[in-house]
Design an enzyme around this catalytic site. Sequence first.
Site, short mmCIF file in Angstrom:
data_model
loop_
_atom_site.label_atom_id
_atom_site.label_comp_id
_atom_site.label_asym_id
_atom_site.label_seq_id
_atom_site.Cartn_x
_atom_site.Cartn_y
_atom_site.Cartn_z
N ASP A 1 0.54 -1.24 -0.05
CA ASP A 1 -0.02 -0.10 0.07
C ASP A 1 0.94 1.01 0.12
OD1 ASP A 1 -2.68 -0.04 -0.45
OD2 ASP A 1 -3.11 0.73 1.67
N ASP B 1 -2.43 -11.15 7.13
CA ASP B 1 -1.67 -9.84 7.39
C ASP B 1 -0.44 -9.91 7.23
OD1 ASP B 1 -3.99 -8.64 8.15
OD2 ASP B 1 -3.50 -8.75 10.51
N ASP C 1 2.40 -9.73 8.98
CA ASP C 1 3.23 -10.33 9.97
C ASP C 1 2.54 -11.63 10.25
OD1 ASP C 1 0.87 -9.55 10.96
OD2 ASP C 1 1.60 -8.78 12.99
N ASP D 1 -13.28 -5.85 9.44
CA ASP D 1 -13.36 -7.44 9.69
C ASP D 1 -14.51 -8.06 10.13
OD1 ASP D 1 -12.64 -6.55 12.02
OD2 ASP D 1 -10.70 -7.55 12.18
#
Length: 695
Positions: A28, A229, A231, A396
């Site tokens: 992004d 995600d 991570d 979410d």
Amino acid sequence: MLYTMNSILSILATDYPAEKYATYFSDDGGSLVHYEGLLETAKFAALWVPFCRKHCVEPRAPESYFGRNVRPYTGKAPSDFLDDHRRIRAEYDEFKARLDGLSSVIEERSKARNSANTKEGHVNATWMTAGTQWQGTWIEPAKGHRKGHHLAILQVMLNQPSNDPQLGMPASSDHPLDFSAVDVRLPTLVYIAREKRPGYDHQKKAGAMNVQLRVSALLSNAPFIINFDGDHYINNSQAFRAAMCFMLDPRDGDDTAFVQFPQRFDDVDPRDRYCNHNRMFFDATLLGLNGIQGPSFVGTGCMFQRVALYGADPPRWRPDDAKAKVLQRPNVFGKSTAFINSMPAAANQERSIASPSTLQETAATAELADVMTCAYEDGTEWGNDVGWVYNIATEDVVTGFRLHRNGWRSTYYAMEPDAFRGTAPINLTERLYQILRWSGGSLEMFFSRFCPLLAGRRLRPMQRIAYINMTTYPVSTFFIVMYDLYPVLWLVHGQFYIQRPFQTFALFVAVIIATVELIGMVEITWAGLTLLDWIRNEQFYIIGTTGVYPTALLHILLRSLGLKGVSFKLTAKKLTGGAREMLAELYDVQWVPLLAPTVVVMAVNVAAIGAAAGKAIAGRWSAAQVAGASTGLVFNVWMLLLLYPFALGIMGRWSKRPYILFALLAAAVAAVASLYVALAGSVPYLHSRSLFNLS
């Protein structure tokens, strides 16, 4: 970036047919460092993925794999393992060194090219290895090349492999690893950086996910999607297959919108001081929802049916002419004919993914560029009834709710070893900011058009109650904070009764508390949790209600008045390593206003205990009053025990010696008691002989 590239490597190496899935990396920030880092990752994957397949490596994120001391061997080539392991470890160390040096390499390359450019009015661009200017953000920001303002970028790093296995090369001087009996194909890998322009709300993660949804539809159009995600990594290479078992289940598979795996974390302190693992929520609440309509979506580690995200109805609620109705509503999905035409095929679960080779076609390139623009979603239902939901902090949960509201069900599944693992905020302030975003977003959801009370009959009654609980729980702060601050009335007024007669009230409270705790014990026994999981959940609930939830209520109040509300800070998950002390972030203190309310609650309860001790010492109480006050003090002590992790957090590095905290609390109680005794003769209300009942 290292952890993000490890996530990519674990996905590329997962135990699933390489020709049947594609990996999309969304950058992004439009950073050349990430772009070239992904190129390096694709090169290293040519060694890492066959190594994993040959020796059945688990987990398949190299940083996690090499960081574990015990790795039982389950492969079929034990004689080659030690030599292969040594060579791949050396290659990985070189790969990490290249990643670490990318920023410097790009900066030096750009300086050299910019200094060679003698044209008048030239700008200091960021340059790619091919000698062209980078289309994304530059090291020295310029118009059209800065954060929040750059062109869309799309590049296929690894093309789709053939359908037939391709064996590697035998060991030689050029190929030190023997892959002659190993399939060396790699799945498709695509880099995406969506367009960004000033004046547009790019909707953070939700906006990026919707662009990925459209781009992947035009390139591979797989019927199932799983999101991570940056991570998180795949800890169990069988995770994709496990999720597919639920999606293809002949009983409920067609009506299952998503399969949610629990979030598990590395590098959390062994005692889980700040309840990062959140086991009560994942392994009790979400597992329990399996018996109704399914768990909520929690942001990562979740496999979706693509058509469910398009806003389609599940088969049991879908009319026969659903396909025709979709094609008759193009404005809902935007003006891309190619994207709209891809939607019916996405519902075919038996179909292989399309080949991204069509990217070379002019028409396909134009369509891809179109769906990545900021203006594509104008006048459409993207962010409302299509894709990930916009304008709510907990996009979410709201997205999962919309699917349940449409009649879909979901499934929660926890496997061993854990399907996915990631990182969590181990700093107290960052953890509180995370809870603030969750609680504020939950209240936003309740007061929006996605309120569970407004859902239609497709949302089952018990599922509706579950969502009401998930969206209104911060309101409990009003009662908890009042309860926590009752001792103030004792200190100021000198006389306070909770309820008369006290014995009846105490019995009533004892029964209620015992019932709640019994239910908690039943839950942890059923879910297979430990007593520590339950205690940490109780502690952090109180910590949240005293400081975070009031801020979430303030946010909603400001929003209802037409004001901006509280800004939700994105969670910073700092990774320790190298020379830094293990779990160093656990002991960092970041003083912010969010900590103040809980500090006040602690101070009030400590002062109440001290004042009670002072009254007893001053001889102002009868034996009956001392007994009554002692019963009330149990609540104050219990509150301090629940706030114990918070107290350690604000002590910083001193929290390594918990006895210091107890010494400080004892000193504070003694100081208040001494002050009370000293003032008892001069302040009138301090020598009142009334019976005080503490909170």
